[in-house]
Design a protein around this motif. Structure first.
Motif, PDB file in Angstrom:
ATOM      1  N   ILE A 193       0.843  -1.192   0.000  1.00  0.00           N
ATOM      2  CA  ILE A 193       0.000   0.000   0.000  1.00  0.00           C
ATOM      3  C   ILE A 193       0.878   1.241   0.000  1.00  0.00           C
ATOM      4  O   ILE A 193       1.770   1.402   0.840  1.00  0.00           O
ATOM      5  CB  ILE A 193      -0.926   0.013   1.238  1.00  0.00           C
ATOM      6  CG1 ILE A 193      -1.862  -1.205   1.227  1.00  0.00           C
ATOM      7  CG2 ILE A 193      -1.727   1.310   1.298  1.00  0.00           C
ATOM      8  CD1 ILE A 193      -2.775  -1.290   0.027  1.00  0.00           C
ATOM      9  N   SER A 194       0.650   2.132  -0.962  1.00  0.00           N
ATOM     10  CA  SER A 194       1.444   3.351  -1.074  1.00  0.00           C
ATOM     11  C   SER A 194       0.687   4.598  -0.645  1.00  0.00           C
ATOM     12  O   SER A 194       1.266   5.683  -0.558  1.00  0.00           O
ATOM     13  CB  SER A 194       1.936   3.527  -2.514  1.00  0.00           C
ATOM     14  OG  SER A 194       0.830   3.608  -3.406  1.00  0.00           O
ATOM     15  N   VAL A 195      -0.618   4.467  -0.382  1.00  0.00           N
ATOM     16  CA  VAL A 195      -1.403   5.602   0.108  1.00  0.00           C
ATOM     17  C   VAL A 195      -0.936   5.941   1.524  1.00  0.00           C
ATOM     18  O   VAL A 195      -0.754   5.040   2.349  1.00  0.00           O
ATOM     19  CB  VAL A 195      -2.907   5.251   0.120  1.00  0.00           C
ATOM     20  CG1 VAL A 195      -3.724   6.400   0.698  1.00  0.00           C
ATOM     21  CG2 VAL A 195      -3.387   4.904  -1.284  1.00  0.00           C
ATOM     22  N   PRO A 196      -0.732   7.218   1.861  1.00  0.00           N
ATOM     23  CA  PRO A 196      -0.355   7.569   3.232  1.00  0.00           C
ATOM     24  C   PRO A 196      -1.396   7.062   4.227  1.00  0.00           C
ATOM     25  O   PRO A 196      -2.605   7.190   4.001  1.00  0.00           O
ATOM     26  CB  PRO A 196      -0.319   9.099   3.214  1.00  0.00           C
ATOM     27  CG  PRO A 196      -0.091   9.466   1.784  1.00  0.00           C
ATOM     28  CD  PRO A 196      -0.798   8.410   0.988  1.00  0.00           C
ATOM     29  N   CYS A 197      -0.923   6.474   5.330  1.00  0.00           N
ATOM     30  CA  CYS A 197      -1.808   5.900   6.342  1.00  0.00           C
ATOM     31  C   CYS A 197      -1.444   6.431   7.720  1.00  0.00           C
ATOM     32  O   CYS A 197      -0.315   6.848   7.963  1.00  0.00           O
ATOM     33  CB  CYS A 197      -1.662   4.374   6.384  1.00  0.00           C
ATOM     34  SG  CYS A 197      -1.996   3.521   4.835  1.00  0.00           S
TER      35      CYS A 197
END
Length: 316
Positions: free
Chosen positions: A173-177
């Motif tokens: 996952i590359s979306v900021p979390c």
């Protein structure tokens, strides 16, 4: 918004506050169904948009989707507000508000309060927790382009933190979390564990841009923020944000299945506390509220935090 660009942001980010309790307070919604606030995605989507707009107009930089147990895009509310704001304000310093996709813990689907204890029973293994979080991420793959962040909220135990981090790594996952823990004291998560191992693990995942707390009493927040910041510093991890959005401090009346209105902090008191949380994070913070906080709380947080940011900017 990608991870690198998010971490380059050099100002506190104001998060929204209680969503379900606002539906209840302002729109008189019944939250007794198993879907909680998400029931109104179908029943009254305008009320959902109105709550998002109320927070945006109060000055927040991040709104979370009504997806603790289901979801809806908050894009319409964000875009409507941003059009209004650009017409009415000459302030170019404010960023276009971000949208965080809200994912709650496994306990939220059990409907037995275990999300606040992490006691899921001996039959629930880390494999079960990984399957749960992986499935929800995959459901929302088609919508990830519409959001800026993923918020894993109210996580009560190290085991569940471990499961989430494993899925983020395995799914690339590359979306900021962000991951925010629910805590029962100023040193322990709701399952009774120290936060050290959870912090260390989260700091190994590149996509996790913020670590912190939510759905926790505000009296514990200052020490928790200080502890998390110090642990991250010891790891040489100074780029990540702290995230801090405790509830309003109200006590839950189990007999009435409702909040005790005689308890909790006022919006002004909450804003004063927020100054301390921001200072402890050295103003590298996503800061807002949880249950029973309102747009007035968010407005107070923004005003007080940015007022003190200016005073302490030369010391950062």
């Amino acid at each position: 918004m990608n991870v690198q660009n998010f971490l380059k942001l050099n100002s506190p980010l104001i998060l929204d506050g209680g969503f379900a309790t606002e539906l209840q307070r302002v729109h008189n919604k019944d939250l007794s169904s198993h879907l909680w606030s998400a029931a109104y995605l179908a029943k009254d989507s305008q009320a959902i948009r109105d709550v998002h707009l109320s927070y945006l107009r109060a000055g927040v930089d991040i709104i979370t989707t009504c997806s603790y147990q289901a979801t809806i895009s908050a894009t319409e509310a964000r875009d409507q507000f941003w059009t209004e704001y650009q017409k009415q304000s000459n302030d170019i310093s404010r960023i276009k508000p971000l949208i965080a996709l809200s994912f709650g813990p496994f306990g939220a689907i059990l409907l037995n309060g275990s999300e606040y204890s992490g006691d899921y029973g001996p039959d629930i293994t880390i494999s079960h927790l990984k399957d749960f979080h992986r499935e929800r991420i995959k459901i929302f793959y088609p919508k990830l382009a519409d959001i800026d962040l993923i918020a894993f909220e109210t996580i009560p135990s190290f085991q569940e933190v471990n499961a989430i981090c494993s899925v983020l790594r395995e799914e690339k996952i590359s979306v900021p979390c962000w991951i925010s823990f629910s805590c029962k004291s100023d040193s322990l998560n709701c399952h009774g564990e120290t936060l050290i191992e959870s912090i260390k693990l989260c700091c190994t995942i590149d996509s996790i841009v913020a670590i912190g707390i939510n759905c926790t009493k505000p009296k514990y927040a200052e020490n928790l923020v200080n502890f998390i910041r110090n642990e991250m510093d010891l790891l040489g991890d100074t780029d990540r944000f702290i995230v801090c959005y405790p509830d309003a401090g109200c006590e839950w009346d189990e007999s009435k299945k409702d909040w005790d209105s005689c308890t909790g902090l006022s919006a002004e008191e909450f804003g004063t506390c927020a100054i301390l949380w921001a200072k402890r994070s050295r103003f590298k913070i996503i800061i807002g509220g949880c249950c029973k906080t309102t747009p007035e709380y968010a407005s107070n947080v923004r005003e007080r935090v940015f007022e003190h940011l200016e005073k302490f900017a030369d010391k950062l």
